[in-house]
Scaffold this active site. Structure first.
Site, PDB file in Angstrom:
ATOM      1  CG  ASN A 116      -3.789  -2.674   6.947  1.00  0.00           C
ATOM      2  OD1 ASN A 116      -3.639  -2.092   5.801  1.00  0.00           O
ATOM      3  ND2 ASN A 116      -4.894  -3.318   7.111  1.00  0.00           N
ATOM      4  CE1 TYR A 159      -9.393  -3.048   0.420  1.00  0.00           C
ATOM      5  CE2 TYR A 159      -8.333  -1.011  -0.606  1.00  0.00           C
ATOM      6  CZ  TYR A 159      -8.410  -2.194   0.211  1.00  0.00           C
ATOM      7  OH  TYR A 159      -6.873  -2.571   0.678  1.00  0.00           O
ATOM      8  CG  HIS A 198      -5.232  -6.272  -0.551  1.00  0.00           C
ATOM      9  ND1 HIS A 198      -6.123  -6.346   0.142  1.00  0.00           N
ATOM     10  CD2 HIS A 198      -5.093  -7.106  -1.392  1.00  0.00           C
ATOM     11  CE1 HIS A 198      -7.095  -7.155  -0.506  1.00  0.00           C
ATOM     12  NE2 HIS A 198      -6.335  -7.412  -1.533  1.00  0.00           N
ATOM     13  CE  LYS A 212      -4.035  -2.346   2.358  1.00  0.00           C
ATOM     14  NZ  LYS A 212      -4.905  -2.161   3.646  1.00  0.00           N
ATOM     15  CD  GLU A 231      -8.340  -9.123  -3.862  1.00  0.00           C
ATOM     16  OE1 GLU A 231      -7.180  -9.296  -3.459  1.00  0.00           O
ATOM     17  OE2 GLU A 231      -9.339  -8.986  -2.833  1.00  0.00           O
TER      18      GLU A 231
END
Ligand code: DAT
Ligand code: MG
Length: 149
Positions: free
Chosen positions: A112, A49, A115, A9, A126
């Site tokens: 975080n 998402y 992914h 990310k 995805e």
């Protein structure tokens, strides 16, 4: 061989942890078969998402994920989906175990670092969002006969 979708990310890239995260994937013995650096578009982020569209954090999540470059990749190996989820750690880095990427480098659920697809079905979905079929390369790593019996 199972394939999963992984993405470093924007916080991982901005904090200079791209190499560290790639290293952990490589050292586990997993094979990266597609990878690029790009700024994820708003449209791609919303598709990626889609399951979270009703969540209160959806808008900030889209804003964050599109804010700066990310590194999406396809990772291949035995049990790649669950192995990568284990390497990534629990969603909230305050609770992720030390030794995981989130547990070692994060403190906030909204930052975080990585992914990782949560199932084989999500991985397929995805991968199709972020990559075209011809972007995945077919090869073996020389060490694989020392990783697998
Ligand atoms: P994961 O990324 O572990 O699959 P998820 O699919 O539940 O977790 O959520 C997707 C991302 O959304 C997650 O990586 C960080 C963000 N997120 C999840 N829960 C959140 C919350 N309660 N507050 C803010 N951001 C959250
Ligand atoms: Mg998820």
């Amino acid at each position: 061989m199972e394939q999963t979708f992984v993405m470093i990310k924007p916080d991982g890239v901005q904090r200079g942890l791209t190499g560290e995260i790639i290293s952990r994937i490589e050292r586990k013995g997993l094979r990266i078969v597609a990878m690029r650096m790009c700024q994820v578009t708003d449209e791609t982020a919303r598709r990626h998402y889609a399951e979270h569209v009703e969540k209160p954090f959806f808008n900030s999540l889209i804003e964050f994920i599109t804010s700066s470059p990310a590194v999406p990749m396809i990772v291949e190996g035995a049990g790649a989906v669950s192995v990568m989820r284990t390497i990534a750690g629990a969603t909230d880095p305050k609770e992720s175990l030390v030794g995981t990427i989130r547990g070692d480098f994060g403190l906030d659920v909204g930052r975080n670092l990585i992914h990782s697809a949560d199932s084989l079905e999500s991985a397929k979905r995805e991968i199709a969002i972020h990559f075209t079929e011809d972007e995945a390369v077919l090869y073996e790593r020389a060490e694989e006969r020392w990783v697998y019996e």
